[in-house]
Design a protein around this motif. Structure first.
Motif, PDB file in Angstrom:
ATOM      1  N   THR A 348       0.861  -1.172   0.000  1.00 40.57           N
ATOM      2  CA  THR A 348       0.000   0.000   0.000  1.00 40.57           C
ATOM      3  C   THR A 348       0.898   1.222   0.000  1.00 40.57           C
ATOM      4  O   THR A 348       1.593   1.496   0.985  1.00 40.57           O
ATOM      5  N   ASP A 352      -1.259   4.261  -4.420  1.00 41.74           N
ATOM      6  CA  ASP A 352      -1.752   3.098  -5.158  1.00 41.74           C
ATOM      7  C   ASP A 352      -1.592   1.840  -4.305  1.00 41.74           C
ATOM      8  O   ASP A 352      -0.866   1.811  -3.316  1.00 41.74           O
ATOM      9  N   GLU A 353      -2.315   0.786  -4.730  1.00 41.42           N
ATOM     10  CA  GLU A 353      -2.074  -0.559  -4.238  1.00 41.42           C
ATOM     11  C   GLU A 353      -1.285  -1.287  -5.318  1.00 41.42           C
ATOM     12  O   GLU A 353      -1.729  -1.384  -6.462  1.00 41.42           O
ATOM     13  N   SER A 368      -0.675  -2.308 -10.774  1.00 34.78           N
ATOM     14  CA  SER A 368      -1.667  -1.791  -9.844  1.00 34.78           C
ATOM     15  C   SER A 368      -2.741  -2.841  -9.594  1.00 34.78           C
ATOM     16  O   SER A 368      -3.197  -3.517 -10.515  1.00 34.78           O
ATOM     17  N   ASP A 370      -5.351  -1.786  -7.505  1.00 34.90           N
ATOM     18  CA  ASP A 370      -6.405  -0.928  -6.956  1.00 34.90           C
ATOM     19  C   ASP A 370      -7.786  -1.354  -7.428  1.00 34.90           C
ATOM     20  O   ASP A 370      -8.766  -1.299  -6.690  1.00 34.90           O
ATOM     21  N   SER A 371      -7.880  -1.786  -8.690  1.00 34.70           N
ATOM     22  CA  SER A 371      -9.185  -2.097  -9.267  1.00 34.70           C
ATOM     23  C   SER A 371      -9.848  -3.277  -8.575  1.00 34.70           C
ATOM     24  O   SER A 371     -11.075  -3.436  -8.639  1.00 34.70           O
ATOM     25  N   SER A 373     -10.326  -3.652  -5.537  1.00 38.27           N
ATOM     26  CA  SER A 373     -11.105  -3.182  -4.400  1.00 38.27           C
ATOM     27  C   SER A 373     -12.429  -2.565  -4.813  1.00 38.27           C
ATOM     28  O   SER A 373     -13.277  -2.295  -3.957  1.00 38.27           O
TER      29      SER A 373
END
Length: 509
Positions: A348, A352-353, A368, A370-371, A373
């Motif tokens: 994290t 971004d993740e 990434s 992020d999507s 989540s």
């Protein structure tokens, strides 16, 4: 953005109580004398099986289970002890090379907590005095190796040792370097990996290429800083990850300037200590130890956040020679896993993740995540598992398949938070909190499944006959058996008191 917790200079009562509970949880004395098989025979049986990466901190795992008793919160902070706001550390779990079967081959049904088609596990209690090697008085920290074996920690007057079994009943001691208390352990591949649990000095890293007969200490260039988060092995390659906390000097000086500007310190007094909680700065003075507090604006809080900086994650890699730095990130939540194909580290960052991957621990790629989540009520990472909560169900996917477009998550219906998940090619065992439990102190459930298409769940009372107010359940999964290390907690005038740990074994057909 900075999400580091507020600082305090005083130990909390919760921490003291938790320490007492941990001490009580490992205090059962036994004096057994079984004759287990040699390590080499156990390893030979594992040669053709699936490999699994395992990272677990014994004391942290116990503490996490105690913490979860109070709220049943989905865990966030697994490999590091950051103290993230509104999050809870949990017992680290196991990374499986063999991914959980996807719905393409095993359809996932939306079913409830109790399944008539899948029989519950039948746990039989085992006597530690007849079970474990002699010379130890406490046992715990069980881990799934993933190839049919289970490893555990044994505590004695001479320190902590590792013991291993391939049937849940006959245990063999693994020889360790002199004076080493094991922390991270991986005995699943051709190169075994071990890190030390040291409270008074830096952690050390060792590897063995002969089943623990000889150990080689890994050297670092440059010398590492901060706290060792995890260590991973893939074939002959090693990755060691450190957390370097931010420099708080500027942050502390800014708060002291704010306190001085308020003009609250008497002329004959000096600043003794301070805390920041939300937007309130509280401080005490000496010699009178008077306490004062005042509020700060949102703009000031932003400036205070910016003065701290970010936690750094530093990645070292080694093929047996000196470990060198191969990657660095700003990250306050870092988890990792590995398999025969390479390494997977999720981070994290401030923006971004990320999932970083490497075949050899030297050359890294970033993507990434992020999507993943999007649309979920909550997403967390529990060891190797990426967990999402959606309504009355959890979805789970391993880190090594997050970037595989053909991989679908596994559904665990009827659960709101996951404590641990152990998986082999033939079965999966989990400890979780149900969505239907509306009590003030939710009770964990232990469940199992063959292919995640149906689950059977049991309460501690149903599975183990635990009648205390709460229970902590740690499980490990072997070839055809499940081991459970269960500690009940009874209420008294000062809180929850840990009872003597109990050991159980169930057969998985």
């Amino acid at each position: 953005m900075n999400t580091e917790p507020t600082m305090t200079h005083q130990q909390s009562e919760t921490g003291k109580d938790l320490g007492s509970a941990i001490a009580s949880a490992i205090s059962a004395r036994v004096e057994p004398d079984p004759q287990p098989p040699p390590v080499s025979r156990i390893v030979d049986q594992a040669a053709a099986r699936a490999r699994v990466r395992t990272v677990q901190r014994t004391v942290v795992g116990i503490a996490a289970s105690v913490t979860l008793l109070a709220g049943g919160i989905v865990a966030f902070n697994v490999f590091e002890r950051d103290g993230m706001p509104s999050t809870v550390a949990t017992e680290p779990t196991i990374t499986a090379d063999t991914a959980i079967p996807s719905p393409e081959t095993e359809p996932t049904a939306d079913i409830g907590l109790n399944q008539d088609a899948l029989a519950p596990l039948v746990f039989n209690e085992q006597d530690p005095a007849e079970l474990f090697p002699a010379g130890f008085f406490g046992f715990g920290g069980i881990e799934t190796v993933g190839d049919g074996r289970v490893v555990a920690r044994a505590h004695g007057e001479s320190g902590t040792a590792l013991i291993i079994t391939d049937n849940g009943e006959d245990w063999t001691r693994i020889e360790l370097p002199d004076g080493v208390s094991p922390d991270v352990v991986d005995v699943s591949g051709p190169r075994w990996l071990l890190t030390t649990l040291d409270f008074d000095g830096p952690s050390r890293v060792f590897y063995s290429d002969d089943e623990g007969a000889d150990w080689t200490e890994v050297q670092f260039d440059p010398a590492p800083e901060g706290e060792l988060l995890t260590a991973l092995a893939s074939r002959q390659n090693l990755v060691i990850v450190f957390k370097i906390p931010p420099d708080r000097t500027a942050h502390s000086l800014l708060i002291q300037e704010l306190i001085a500007a308020e003009g609250l310190i008497p002329d004959d007094a000096a600043l003794e200590s301070w805390t920041l909680q939300g937007s309130t700065i509280s401080f005490t003075t000496t010699p009178a130890s008077d306490t004062y507090s005042f509020e700060v604006s949102d703009e000031t809080l932003t400036a205070l956040d910016a003065s701290v900086g970010e936690t750094q994650t530093r990645v070292y890699s080694s093929d047996g020679g000196p470990a060198t730095v191969t990657a660095e990130h700003e990250s306050w939540h870092t988890t990792g896993s590995s398999n025969a194909d390479g390494f997977y580290i999720a981070l994290t960052t401030p923006t971004d993740e990320l999932l970083t991957t490497s075949a050899d621990g030297v050359d890294w790629s970033e993507a990434s995540i992020d999507s993943l989540s999007m649309g979920a009520e909550m997403t967390t990472r529990l060891g190797d598992w990426f967990v999402s909560r959606n309504g009355q169900a959890l979805t789970v996917q391993s880190l090594n398949r997050l970037l595989d477009p053909a991989a679908d998550p596994t559904t665990i219906p009827g659960m709101q938070s996951l404590v641990s998940l152990e998986s082999t090619p033939t079965a999966t065992v989990a400890v979780a909190y149900p969505s239907t439990d509306d009590s003030d102190q939710p009770t964990p459930r232990i469940g199992w499944s063959r292919h995640q298409s149906e689950w059977n769940w049991q309460s501690p009372s149903e599975a183990f006959g635990i009648n205390e107010d709460e229970a902590s359940i740690a499980v490990a999964l072997g070839d055809g058996y499940v081991i459970a290390h269960v500690t009940g907690f009874a209420s008294n005038t000062t809180g929850l008191e840990a009872q003597s740990p109990r050991w159980f074994k169930a057969t998985v057909q």
